[in-house]
Design a protein around this motif. Structure first.
Motif, PDB file in Angstrom:
ATOM      1  N   PRO A 260       0.831  -1.211   0.000  1.00  0.00           N
ATOM      2  CA  PRO A 260       0.000   0.000   0.000  1.00  0.00           C
ATOM      3  C   PRO A 260       0.865   1.262   0.000  1.00  0.00           C
ATOM      4  N   GLU A 261       0.474   2.219  -0.826  1.00  0.00           N
ATOM      5  CA  GLU A 261       1.247   3.450  -0.942  1.00  0.00           C
ATOM      6  C   GLU A 261       1.204   4.244   0.367  1.00  0.00           C
ATOM      7  N   GLY A 262       2.211   5.117   0.518  1.00  0.00           N
ATOM      8  CA  GLY A 262       2.229   6.037   1.648  1.00  0.00           C
ATOM      9  C   GLY A 262       3.113   5.631   2.804  1.00  0.00           C
ATOM     10  N   CYS A 263       3.601   4.389   2.825  1.00  0.00           N
ATOM     11  CA  CYS A 263       4.458   3.959   3.930  1.00  0.00           C
ATOM     12  C   CYS A 263       5.836   4.606   3.796  1.00  0.00           C
ATOM     13  N   LYS A 264       6.367   5.111   4.891  1.00  0.00           N
ATOM     14  CA  LYS A 264       7.654   5.820   4.853  1.00  0.00           C
ATOM     15  C   LYS A 264       8.842   4.885   4.608  1.00  0.00           C
ATOM     16  N   TYR A 265       8.613   3.568   4.685  1.00  0.00           N
ATOM     17  CA  TYR A 265       9.709   2.623   4.474  1.00  0.00           C
ATOM     18  C   TYR A 265       9.725   2.020   3.062  1.00  0.00           C
ATOM     19  N   LEU A 266       8.862   2.482   2.181  1.00  0.00           N
ATOM     20  CA  LEU A 266       8.754   1.873   0.851  1.00  0.00           C
ATOM     21  C   LEU A 266      10.086   1.857   0.101  1.00  0.00           C
ATOM     22  N   THR A 267      10.783   2.979   0.101  1.00  0.00           N
ATOM     23  CA  THR A 267      12.005   3.079  -0.717  1.00  0.00           C
ATOM     24  C   THR A 267      13.239   2.560   0.003  1.00  0.00           C
ATOM     25  N   SER A 268      13.112   2.214   1.281  1.00  0.00           N
ATOM     26  CA  SER A 268      14.277   1.723   2.027  1.00  0.00           C
ATOM     27  C   SER A 268      13.969   0.409   2.725  1.00  0.00           C
ATOM     28  N   ASP A 269      13.095  -0.389   2.108  1.00  0.00           N
ATOM     29  CA  ASP A 269      12.744  -1.703   2.645  1.00  0.00           C
ATOM     30  C   ASP A 269      14.020  -2.457   3.033  1.00  0.00           C
ATOM     31  N   ALA A 270      14.059  -2.976   4.245  1.00  0.00           N
ATOM     32  CA  ALA A 270      15.264  -3.642   4.741  1.00  0.00           C
ATOM     33  C   ALA A 270      15.695  -4.824   3.891  1.00  0.00           C
ATOM     34  N   VAL A 271      14.754  -5.416   3.120  1.00  0.00           N
ATOM     35  CA  VAL A 271      15.102  -6.595   2.318  1.00  0.00           C
ATOM     36  C   VAL A 271      14.897  -6.349   0.818  1.00  0.00           C
ATOM     37  N   PHE A 272      14.705  -5.100   0.418  1.00  0.00           N
ATOM     38  CA  PHE A 272      14.669  -4.706  -1.005  1.00  0.00           C
ATOM     39  C   PHE A 272      13.560  -5.398  -1.798  1.00  0.00           C
ATOM     40  N   GLY A 273      12.391  -5.557  -1.187  1.00  0.00           N
ATOM     41  CA  GLY A 273      11.326  -6.290  -1.853  1.00  0.00           C
ATOM     42  C   GLY A 273      10.381  -5.450  -2.687  1.00  0.00           C
ATOM     43  N   VAL A 274      10.392  -4.119  -2.518  1.00  0.00           N
ATOM     44  CA  VAL A 274       9.379  -3.271  -3.157  1.00  0.00           C
ATOM     45  C   VAL A 274       9.764  -2.926  -4.590  1.00  0.00           C
ATOM     46  N   LYS A 275       8.801  -3.072  -5.495  1.00  0.00           N
ATOM     47  CA  LYS A 275       8.958  -2.600  -6.869  1.00  0.00           C
ATOM     48  C   LYS A 275       7.820  -1.626  -7.161  1.00  0.00           C
ATOM     49  N   LYS A 276       8.087  -0.679  -8.043  1.00  0.00           N
ATOM     50  CA  LYS A 276       7.111   0.382  -8.318  1.00  0.00           C
ATOM     51  C   LYS A 276       5.760  -0.185  -8.724  1.00  0.00           C
ATOM     52  N   SER A 277       5.774  -1.241  -9.541  1.00  0.00           N
ATOM     53  CA  SER A 277       4.510  -1.802 -10.043  1.00  0.00           C
ATOM     54  C   SER A 277       3.709  -2.511  -8.959  1.00  0.00           C
ATOM     55  N   LEU A 278       4.344  -2.793  -7.817  1.00  0.00           N
ATOM     56  CA  LEU A 278       3.670  -3.503  -6.736  1.00  0.00           C
ATOM     57  C   LEU A 278       3.125  -2.570  -5.662  1.00  0.00           C
ATOM     58  N   VAL A 279       3.365  -1.262  -5.821  1.00  0.00           N
ATOM     59  CA  VAL A 279       2.819  -0.277  -4.883  1.00  0.00           C
ATOM     60  C   VAL A 279       1.384   0.025  -5.307  1.00  0.00           C
ATOM     61  N   VAL A 280       0.448  -0.187  -4.396  1.00  0.00           N
ATOM     62  CA  VAL A 280      -0.974  -0.112  -4.743  1.00  0.00           C
ATOM     63  C   VAL A 280      -1.695   0.947  -3.907  1.00  0.00           C
ATOM     64  N   LYS A 281      -2.803   1.398  -4.442  1.00  0.00           N
ATOM     65  CA  LYS A 281      -3.636   2.388  -3.764  1.00  0.00           C
ATOM     66  C   LYS A 281      -4.757   1.676  -3.013  1.00  0.00           C
ATOM     67  N   LEU A 282      -5.003   2.101  -1.799  1.00  0.00           N
ATOM     68  CA  LEU A 282      -6.131   1.593  -1.027  1.00  0.00           C
ATOM     69  C   LEU A 282      -7.248   2.626  -1.058  1.00  0.00           C
ATOM     70  N   GLU A 283      -8.411   2.190  -1.512  1.00  0.00           N
ATOM     71  CA  GLU A 283      -9.570   3.082  -1.574  1.00  0.00           C
ATOM     72  C   GLU A 283     -10.313   3.061  -0.233  1.00  0.00           C
ATOM     73  N   GLN A 284     -10.586   4.210   0.312  1.00  0.00           N
ATOM     74  CA  GLN A 284     -11.332   4.299   1.560  1.00  0.00           C
ATOM     75  C   GLN A 284     -12.829   4.197   1.258  1.00  0.00           C
ATOM     76  N   VAL A 285     -13.496   3.237   1.865  1.00  0.00           N
ATOM     77  CA  VAL A 285     -14.933   3.045   1.660  1.00  0.00           C
ATOM     78  C   VAL A 285     -15.652   3.290   2.997  1.00  0.00           C
ATOM     79  N   ASP A 286     -16.325   4.407   3.103  1.00  0.00           N
ATOM     80  CA  ASP A 286     -17.080   4.744   4.317  1.00  0.00           C
ATOM     81  C   ASP A 286     -18.562   4.470   4.082  1.00  0.00           C
ATOM     82  N   ASP A 287     -18.923   3.221   4.097  1.00  0.00           N
ATOM     83  CA  ASP A 287     -20.296   2.815   3.795  1.00  0.00           C
ATOM     84  C   ASP A 287     -20.602   1.552   4.602  1.00  0.00           C
TER      85      ASP A 287
END
Length: 338
Positions: A260-287
């Motif tokens: 999920p986007e917005g995490c402050k550790y995305l670009t410095s993941d301790a194990v280098f697992g994050v790729k740009k295409s795997l960063v996703v948006k979470l939609e807020q549903v208030d219903d």
């Protein structure tokens, strides 16, 4: 001459492997250069061509590292003691050696090379140490997490071929940490699988399940790998993520994660697992009605994660992997000849 194959009750005897000295002459190792050259000649006898290629490059780069750093005896011993402690820290439930590979970026590098992207296929991510074989099967729309494990999240998408065709009956294993940053296997009183599950895609390739919003969490820092991280001035945090392993007959197994986007550790993941295409948006549903319709017992609001997964056929993966191996071997051959 001593009989090296003789055993005694009070001796831990080393036994000859029966291989004779090489048939070619070797100069005495009177210089660093001769040591490297002799070893390269010796490993050049390796019958398996792929292993010979790997051994030759390992010797070359390892010896070059020692020479380039002018490694001292004290530094060399410290490295051996460190690796010894890494091995001693390993247990059936904890793999410190894999953790070392992870934080040095080797796991992510090997995974990337062995899972090349072709035709818009979903990129891989590191497996991690928390996959189990006891995940329970869940129905479409079912929950992988028990109640009060974290903020509600619904995950949906389709599993597709690179041509966009749906793959029915694909098996998806998915797992994540709870709101405290722990996987179920980290609890000593674990009674059953939690925050993990196994599901199958529908005829149109679709899948859907209830989960929780995954948190960021630290990798184990109480061992030698933790000491290494501190010595390098690096944090030991992983960004929040949801693991997914996708399998289907005739298709290359995909191990990936969604971040999920917005995490402050995305670009410095301790194990280098994050790729740009795997960063996703979470939609807020208030219903409240939609939440209850999706099966969340307390209703209210939830996060919605929508993401399709594209997998390669075994043949697509094999051909691309073979191409990469051939290119690396050709490059080494050209460098060696020059």
């Amino acid at each position: 001459m001593a009989d090296f194959n003789q055993t005694r009750d009070n001796v831990q005897a080393a036994v000859s492997n029966g291989i004779p000295p090489p048939s070619f002459p070797l100069p005495l190792p009177d210089s660093p250069e001769i040591i490297t050259a002799n070893l390269l000649l010796l490993v050049g006898q390796t019958p398996n061509p792929r292993l010979k290629f790997i051994y030759q490059l390992l010797v070359k780069h390892l010896h070059d590292f020692v020479k380039e750093t002018s490694l001292s005896t004290e530094e060399w011993m410290a490295a051996i003691e460190f690796l010894t402690r890494v091995g001693q820290k390993c247990t059936p439930l904890r793999q410190e050696m894999i953790l070392l590979s992870d934080v040095l970026g080797v796991s992510a590098l090997v995974d990337s090379l062995n899972n090349p992207v072709v035709g818009g296929g979903t990129e891989n991510s590191v497996l991690g140490p928390f996959l189990t074989d006891d995940a329970e099967d869940i129905e479409f729309g079912g929950s992988i997490a028990s109640e009060d494990k974290g903020e509600y999240m619904y995950v949906e998408g389709r599993v597709l071929t690179t041509e966009g065709e749906p793959i029915a009956g694909a098996v998806i294993d998915t797992w994540e940490a709870d709101q405290n940053g722990f996987y179920d296997t980290q609890y000593s009183d674990r009674a059953h699988p939690d925050c993990r599950g196994r599901l199958h895609t529908a005829t149109d390739g679709s899948f859907g399940f209830r989960a929780i919003v995954p948190p960021a969490y630290p990798i184990p820092g109480d061992g030698p790998v933790g000491e290494l991280m501190i010595s390098q001035g690096r944090h030991n945090m992983r960004p929040n993520h949801l693991h997914m392993l996708v399998e289907a007959p005739g298709y290359h197994k995909l191990i990936t994660s969604l971040y999920p986007e917005g995490c402050k550790y995305l670009t410095s993941d301790a194990v280098f697992g994050v790729k740009k295409s795997l960063v996703v948006k979470l939609e807020q549903v208030d219903d409240d009605a939609r939440a209850r319709e999706r099966g969340f017992p307390k209703g209210g609001s939830f996060k919605l994660l929508k993401h399709d997964i594209v997998v390669l056929t075994e043949e697509q993966s094999r051909l691309r992997r073979q191409q990469l191996i051939s290119e690396s071997e050709e490059t080494y051959s050209q460098v060696k000849d020059n």
